[in-house]
Design an enzyme around this catalytic site. Structure first.
Site, PDB file in Angstrom:
ATOM      1  N   HIS A  37      75.888  45.834  79.181  1.00  0.00           N
ATOM      2  CA  HIS A  37      77.049  45.380  79.968  1.00  0.00           C
ATOM      3  C   HIS A  37      76.577  44.616  81.206  1.00  0.00           C
ATOM      4  O   HIS A  37      77.141  43.576  81.566  1.00  0.00           O
ATOM      5  CB  HIS A  37      77.868  46.571  80.467  1.00  0.00           C
ATOM      6  N   LYS A 149      76.290  42.578  70.062  1.00  0.00           N
ATOM      7  CA  LYS A 149      76.165  43.781  69.224  1.00  0.00           C
ATOM      8  C   LYS A 149      77.447  43.929  68.407  1.00  0.00           C
ATOM      9  O   LYS A 149      77.421  44.290  67.248  1.00  0.00           O
ATOM     10  CB  LYS A 149      75.922  45.033  70.063  1.00  0.00           C
TER      11      LYS A 149
END
Ligand code: PAF
Length: 278
Positions: A37, A149
């Site tokens: 993140h 991802k």
């Protein structure tokens, strides 16, 4: 760094930024932040004048009640991390704030949401589209950053942006991995030590598969990947598919088209996903 819980207040903050001609970068998250993140936030900080992040565990995208209950939550720690990488404001709404009424919208993404995650997590991408479209409506970002991802999620978000005619530019960002190759995920912290120890087999096996594409067909490679991962005795492959990069449809042979292998694996009660380009 501002921490804002109300939509109206967050929208006002953003209107204020735009009034001074600042570009806005947005990173939507469900919290339990890790380096993956933070890499998105750092990229936004580099590219945009103002960077805002949302931390919201969106109930409409969970097809499994226990997954929603067990999803890690640590907003205070998340805010500290966000402040350390230069985020300007964090939006932390409650469920009631995001969904004052149930969202009954049904999105249609053709085959994109019927395969892989879409097939195994019914309703998941509809929930993602509901919450991301609501967040885009509040933030009206110039750019929004998503990790690769969730490769299929990126394809869905791009399709949604096109369907809704939004101006936001979607910026896909590379997967960030642990030193042993395991893709960073908020769910990794839920892994029991014995499962954590074998979890790197997922990336290792996918990587080895990319070196074998001249010898085996995509379906044979998928079989090999499943066998190799399941041979750990602890990991159980839910699906692995080698698909076209754009259409997400399974490919029969390796030609010139860009392909990607996407996988979901159960590590005990924790479901992990990963992918690798071919
Ligand atoms: O990728 C995620 O964490 C979520 O699906 C997202 C994009 C924040 C929507 O809830």
């Amino acid at each position: 760094m501002h921490v804002i819980e109300k939509k109206a207040e967050f929208a006002e903050y953003l209107a204020h930024c735009r009034a001074s001609n600042k570009t806005v970068g947005f990173v939507p998250t469900m919290g339990a932040l890790h380096e993956g993140h933070l890499s998105l936030v750092k990229r936004s900080v580099e590219e945009c004048d103002v960077t805002v992040v949302s931390v919201f565990v969106n109930p409409t995208q969970f097809n499994d009640k226990n997954d929603l209950l067990n999803y890690p939550r640590c907003v205070e720690k998340d805010c500290k991390l966000l402040e350390s990488v230069g985020c300007n404001a964090v939006f932390t709404p409650s469920v009631e704030e995001m969904y004052p009424e149930p969202d009954t919208r049904v999105f249609s993404f053709g085959t994109l949401d019927k395969v892989m995650e879409g097939e195994h997590r019914p309703g998941h991408f509809n929930g993602v589209a509901q919450v991301v479209s609501k967040l885009f409506d509040i933030v009206k970002p110039d750019k929004a950053y998503f990790g690769l991802k969730d490769f299929q999620q990126v394809a869905i978000i791009k399709a949604m942006v096109k369907q809704l005619g939004l101006k936001v530019q979607i910026v896909p960002c590379p997967i960030v991995r642990e030193a042993d190759g395991l893709a960073k995920s908020s769910r990794n912290m839920l892994l029991e030590p014995e499962y954590r120890a074998v979890a790197p087999t997922i990336h290792k096996t996918l990587y080895e598969a990319t070196t074998m594409k001249n010898d085996l067909r995509p379906d044979q490679l998928c079989e090999w990947i499943t066998k190799t991962i399941d041979a750990t005795g602890l990991l159980k492959t839910e699906y692995v598919q080698i698909v076209n990069f754009e259409t997400l449809m399974p490919i029969d042979s390796f030609g010139n088209e860009k392909a990607i292998a996407c996988i979901a694996v159960w590590a005990g009660k924790v479901r992990l996903i990963d992918n690798i380009e071919f």
